[in-house]
Design a protein around this motif. Structure first.
Motif: not given
Length: 90
Positions: A20-42
């Protein structure tokens, strides 16, 4: 997860892993979009007004691009009008 029906919130506590840390380092915008999508869905569920994300007490993932989404209640995001989503491919 913990649901607080009186406050209309749900708290999600995830494991903080090396991948997860590596995903945040390598793809910060994608990681942020995943979290925003989770928040939007819930927050589509009528009993959930806000979502609080936790990662074993960490305040950021990777370099901190997601820090504003962690540890504080997040209400339904306005992602449909996000210019970053429209500019992809230009």
């Amino acid at each position: 997860y913990r649901l607080d029906p009186l406050e209309g919130g749900v708290s999600l506590d995830f494991s903080y892993t090396e991948s997860l840390r590596q995903l945040g380092l390598d793809h910060p915008e994608a990681t942020r979009n995943i979290l925003i999508g989770l928040i939007a869905a819930l927050t589509q569920f009528p009993e959930i007004e806000h979502v609080t994300l936790g990662f074993q007490g960490r305040s950021q993932l990777g370099l901190g691009q997601c820090a504003s989404l962690i540890g504080t209640p997040q209400f339904k995001p306005n992602i449909l009008n996000d210019e970053r989503l429209l500019s992809r491919g230009q």
